[in-house]
Design a protein around this motif. Sequence first.
Motif, PDB file in Angstrom:
ATOM      1  N   PHE A   1      11.043  13.198  -9.563  1.00 40.58           N
ATOM      2  CA  PHE A   1       9.630  13.282  -9.207  1.00 40.58           C
ATOM      3  C   PHE A   1       9.135  11.962  -8.631  1.00 40.58           C
ATOM      4  CE2 PHE A   1       5.225  12.405 -10.449  1.00 40.58           C
ATOM      5  CZ  PHE A   1       4.556  13.461  -9.845  1.00 40.58           C
ATOM      6  N   TRP A   2       9.369  10.860  -9.348  1.00 36.46           N
ATOM      7  CA  TRP A   2       8.836   9.568  -8.919  1.00 36.46           C
ATOM      8  C   TRP A   2       9.524   9.052  -7.674  1.00 36.46           C
ATOM      9  CZ3 TRP A   2       4.243   8.479 -10.160  1.00 36.46           C
ATOM     10  CH2 TRP A   2       3.726   8.854 -11.406  1.00 36.46           C
ATOM     11  N   ALA A   3      10.803   9.358  -7.511  1.00 35.65           N
ATOM     12  CA  ALA A   3      11.497   8.956  -6.285  1.00 35.65           C
ATOM     13  C   ALA A   3      10.889   9.667  -5.077  1.00 35.65           C
ATOM     14  CB  ALA A   3      12.981   9.269  -6.388  1.00 35.65           C
ATOM     15  N   ALA A   4      10.556  10.954  -5.244  1.00 39.08           N
ATOM     16  CA  ALA A   4       9.931  11.704  -4.157  1.00 39.08           C
ATOM     17  C   ALA A   4       8.524  11.196  -3.873  1.00 39.08           C
ATOM     18  CB  ALA A   4       9.896  13.189  -4.504  1.00 39.08           C
ATOM     19  N   VAL A   5       7.785  10.826  -4.923  1.00 40.05           N
ATOM     20  CA  VAL A   5       6.442  10.259  -4.739  1.00 40.05           C
ATOM     21  C   VAL A   5       6.524   8.966  -3.931  1.00 40.05           C
ATOM     22  CG1 VAL A   5       4.494   9.156  -5.912  1.00 40.05           C
ATOM     23  CG2 VAL A   5       5.419  11.296  -6.809  1.00 40.05           C
ATOM     24  N   LEU A   6       7.406   8.075  -4.328  1.00 40.15           N
ATOM     25  CA  LEU A   6       7.533   6.778  -3.654  1.00 40.15           C
ATOM     26  C   LEU A   6       8.063   6.933  -2.236  1.00 40.15           C
ATOM     27  CD1 LEU A   6       8.929   4.622  -6.599  1.00 40.15           C
ATOM     28  CD2 LEU A   6       6.605   4.587  -5.646  1.00 40.15           C
ATOM     29  N   PHE A   7       8.902   7.938  -2.015  1.00 38.40           N
ATOM     30  CA  PHE A   7       9.465   8.136  -0.682  1.00 38.40           C
ATOM     31  C   PHE A   7       8.373   8.400   0.354  1.00 38.40           C
ATOM     32  CE2 PHE A   7      10.961  11.152   2.578  1.00 38.40           C
ATOM     33  CZ  PHE A   7      11.801  10.295   3.271  1.00 38.40           C
ATOM     34  N   GLN A   8       7.272   9.024  -0.065  1.00 33.63           N
ATOM     35  CA  GLN A   8       6.210   9.349   0.894  1.00 33.63           C
ATOM     36  C   GLN A   8       5.646   8.104   1.563  1.00 33.63           C
ATOM     37  OE1 GLN A   8       6.304  12.555   1.476  1.00 33.63           O
ATOM     38  NE2 GLN A   8       7.700  12.496  -0.277  1.00 33.63           N
ATOM     39  N   TRP A   9       5.703   6.975   0.887  1.00 36.73           N
ATOM     40  CA  TRP A   9       5.145   5.733   1.435  1.00 36.73           C
ATOM     41  C   TRP A   9       6.017   5.139   2.530  1.00 36.73           C
ATOM     42  CZ3 TRP A   9       0.278   4.242   0.350  1.00 36.73           C
ATOM     43  CH2 TRP A   9      -0.343   4.866  -0.729  1.00 36.73           C
ATOM     44  N   VAL A  10       7.256   5.603   2.656  1.00 39.62           N
ATOM     45  CA  VAL A  10       8.127   5.139   3.734  1.00 39.62           C
ATOM     46  C   VAL A  10       8.533   6.291   4.644  1.00 39.62           C
ATOM     47  CG1 VAL A  10       9.012   3.130   2.482  1.00 39.62           C
ATOM     48  CG2 VAL A  10      10.171   5.330   2.229  1.00 39.62           C
ATOM     49  N   ASN A  11       7.830   7.408   4.534  1.00 36.59           N
ATOM     50  CA  ASN A  11       8.110   8.591   5.341  1.00 36.59           C
ATOM     51  C   ASN A  11       7.240   8.546   6.598  1.00 36.59           C
ATOM     52  OD1 ASN A  11       8.535  11.104   6.431  1.00 36.59           O
ATOM     53  ND2 ASN A  11       7.719  12.245   4.700  1.00 36.59           N
ATOM     54  N   VAL A  12       7.871   8.397   7.742  1.00 41.79           N
ATOM     55  CA  VAL A  12       7.133   8.243   9.001  1.00 41.79           C
ATOM     56  C   VAL A  12       6.262   9.462   9.271  1.00 41.79           C
ATOM     57  CG1 VAL A  12       7.354   7.961  11.491  1.00 41.79           C
ATOM     58  CG2 VAL A  12       8.885   6.714   9.977  1.00 41.79           C
TER      59      VAL A  12
ATOM     60  N   ILE B   1      -5.946  -2.099   4.432  1.00 43.86           N
ATOM     61  CA  ILE B   1      -4.948  -3.154   4.203  1.00 43.86           C
ATOM     62  C   ILE B   1      -3.925  -3.161   5.326  1.00 43.86           C
ATOM     63  CG2 ILE B   1      -3.091  -3.935   2.682  1.00 43.86           C
ATOM     64  CD1 ILE B   1      -4.676  -2.838   0.334  1.00 43.86           C
ATOM     65  N   PHE B   2      -3.509  -1.949   5.746  1.00 42.45           N
ATOM     66  CA  PHE B   2      -2.507  -1.857   6.808  1.00 42.45           C
ATOM     67  C   PHE B   2      -3.100  -2.208   8.169  1.00 42.45           C
ATOM     68  CE2 PHE B   2      -0.990   0.884   3.398  1.00 42.45           C
ATOM     69  CZ  PHE B   2       0.313   0.445   3.269  1.00 42.45           C
ATOM     70  N   ILE B   3      -4.415  -2.006   8.320  1.00 39.28           N
ATOM     71  CA  ILE B   3      -5.068  -2.410   9.560  1.00 39.28           C
ATOM     72  C   ILE B   3      -5.192  -3.934   9.613  1.00 39.28           C
ATOM     73  CG2 ILE B   3      -7.226  -2.304  10.868  1.00 39.28           C
ATOM     74  CD1 ILE B   3      -7.625   0.523   9.723  1.00 39.28           C
ATOM     75  N   THR B   4      -5.523  -4.533   8.473  1.00 41.00           N
ATOM     76  CA  THR B   4      -5.672  -5.987   8.393  1.00 41.00           C
ATOM     77  C   THR B   4      -4.334  -6.699   8.527  1.00 41.00           C
ATOM     78  OG1 THR B   4      -7.566  -5.663   6.916  1.00 41.00           O
ATOM     79  CG2 THR B   4      -6.614  -7.871   7.017  1.00 41.00           C
ATOM     80  N   TYR B   5      -3.306  -6.123   7.913  1.00 38.09           N
ATOM     81  CA  TYR B   5      -1.967  -6.729   7.940  1.00 38.09           C
ATOM     82  C   TYR B   5      -0.969  -5.749   8.568  1.00 38.09           C
ATOM     83  CZ  TYR B   5      -4.218  -9.745   4.494  1.00 38.09           C
ATOM     84  OH  TYR B   5      -5.082 -10.586   3.845  1.00 38.09           O
ATOM     85  N   PRO B   6      -0.949  -5.647   9.893  1.00 44.21           N
ATOM     86  CA  PRO B   6      -0.063  -4.675  10.566  1.00 44.21           C
ATOM     87  C   PRO B   6       1.419  -4.908  10.294  1.00 44.21           C
ATOM     88  CG  PRO B   6      -1.064  -6.207  12.134  1.00 44.21           C
ATOM     89  CD  PRO B   6      -1.762  -6.411  10.829  1.00 44.21           C
ATOM     90  N   VAL B   7       1.787  -6.131   9.860  1.00 42.90           N
ATOM     91  CA  VAL B   7       3.197  -6.392   9.560  1.00 42.90           C
ATOM     92  C   VAL B   7       3.672  -5.495   8.417  1.00 42.90           C
ATOM     93  CG1 VAL B   7       2.750  -8.253   7.899  1.00 42.90           C
ATOM     94  CG2 VAL B   7       4.910  -8.199   9.169  1.00 42.90           C
ATOM     95  N   LEU B   8       2.753  -5.088   7.537  1.00 43.95           N
ATOM     96  CA  LEU B   8       3.124  -4.189   6.437  1.00 43.95           C
ATOM     97  C   LEU B   8       3.580  -2.831   6.975  1.00 43.95           C
ATOM     98  CD1 LEU B   8       0.305  -4.928   3.820  1.00 43.95           C
ATOM     99  CD2 LEU B   8       2.683  -5.718   3.797  1.00 43.95           C
ATOM    100  N   GLN B   9       2.952  -2.373   8.056  1.00 44.63           N
ATOM    101  CA  GLN B   9       3.366  -1.117   8.666  1.00 44.63           C
ATOM    102  C   GLN B   9       4.788  -1.214   9.193  1.00 44.63           C
ATOM    103  OE1 GLN B   9       0.456   0.605  11.411  1.00 44.63           O
ATOM    104  NE2 GLN B   9      -1.095  -0.773  10.598  1.00 44.63           N
ATOM    105  N   THR B  10       5.099  -2.356   9.810  1.00 43.02           N
ATOM    106  CA  THR B  10       6.451  -2.558  10.343  1.00 43.02           C
ATOM    107  C   THR B  10       7.481  -2.595   9.226  1.00 43.02           C
ATOM    108  OG1 THR B  10       5.522  -3.826  12.183  1.00 43.02           O
ATOM    109  CG2 THR B  10       7.882  -4.073  11.752  1.00 43.02           C
ATOM    110  N   ILE B  11       7.140  -3.286   8.138  1.00 43.51           N
ATOM    111  CA  ILE B  11       8.055  -3.373   6.994  1.00 43.51           C
ATOM    112  C   ILE B  11       8.307  -1.984   6.416  1.00 43.51           C
ATOM    113  CG2 ILE B  11       8.293  -4.208   4.613  1.00 43.51           C
ATOM    114  CD1 ILE B  11       6.743  -6.723   5.497  1.00 43.51           C
ATOM    115  N   LEU B  12       7.243  -1.217   6.215  1.00 44.31           N
ATOM    116  CA  LEU B  12       7.394   0.135   5.663  1.00 44.31           C
ATOM    117  C   LEU B  12       8.206   1.025   6.597  1.00 44.31           C
ATOM    118  CD1 LEU B  12       3.900   0.957   4.097  1.00 44.31           C
ATOM    119  CD2 LEU B  12       6.087   0.752   2.903  1.00 44.31           C
TER     120      LEU B  12
END
Length: 200
Positions: free
Chosen positions: A109-120, A64-75
């Motif tokens: 717990f859930w805040a730490a889980v979700l944080f991984q998706w925006v952790n460079v 998904i991130f390869i198809t829509y690279p703008v998502l990588q920039t947003i994250l």
Amino acid sequence: MSQSLLIAFIVFAAVMYFTPGPNNVMLLSSALTYGFRGSLPHMAGITFGMGFMVAAVGLGLGTIFITYPVLQTILKYAGAAYLIYLAGMIAMSDPVTPGQDNRRGPMTFWAAVLFQWVNVKGWVMVIGTITAYAAIASFPWNIAIQTAITLVIGTLATATWALFGSALRPLLTSPRMVRAFNIVMALLLLASLYPVFADA
């Protein structure tokens, strides 16, 4: 299964997990402020969140991130904004005393889980895991092996950093010392944003 590739991946995962980064800096500060036990949900969230990312991206979510690279920039920039916010919260943290009403509290717990998706740094590890070490075994066993190793090393690394932060509690006894330490941790957290803006 290639034993040499397996060992190389274990070394890669250990280096990524144990070296300083947003997760470890926040855990260190959390354990100093709230203690080891108070930081357990944060530790579990990091470990589970990274393991889930490796599994999800390895099983196809990465396309998904390869198809829509703008998502990588947003994250990337959403993660940077959130890290700046967290750095401010860490810098303002005071030591918690028994019975004290602390509204912010440690990361859940859930805040730490979700944080991984925006952790460079987390994305660097996940992408390296899935691409450079994909031939560790035949698909989908490679993903299962990589996820299991990630969970084990993640548990060891988060426990180590949290224990280190907890061990500092008797040494940093005054609110002023804790504030100074947290400011240093906040600055290190901001420094971890360098790769984000260096690639901009």
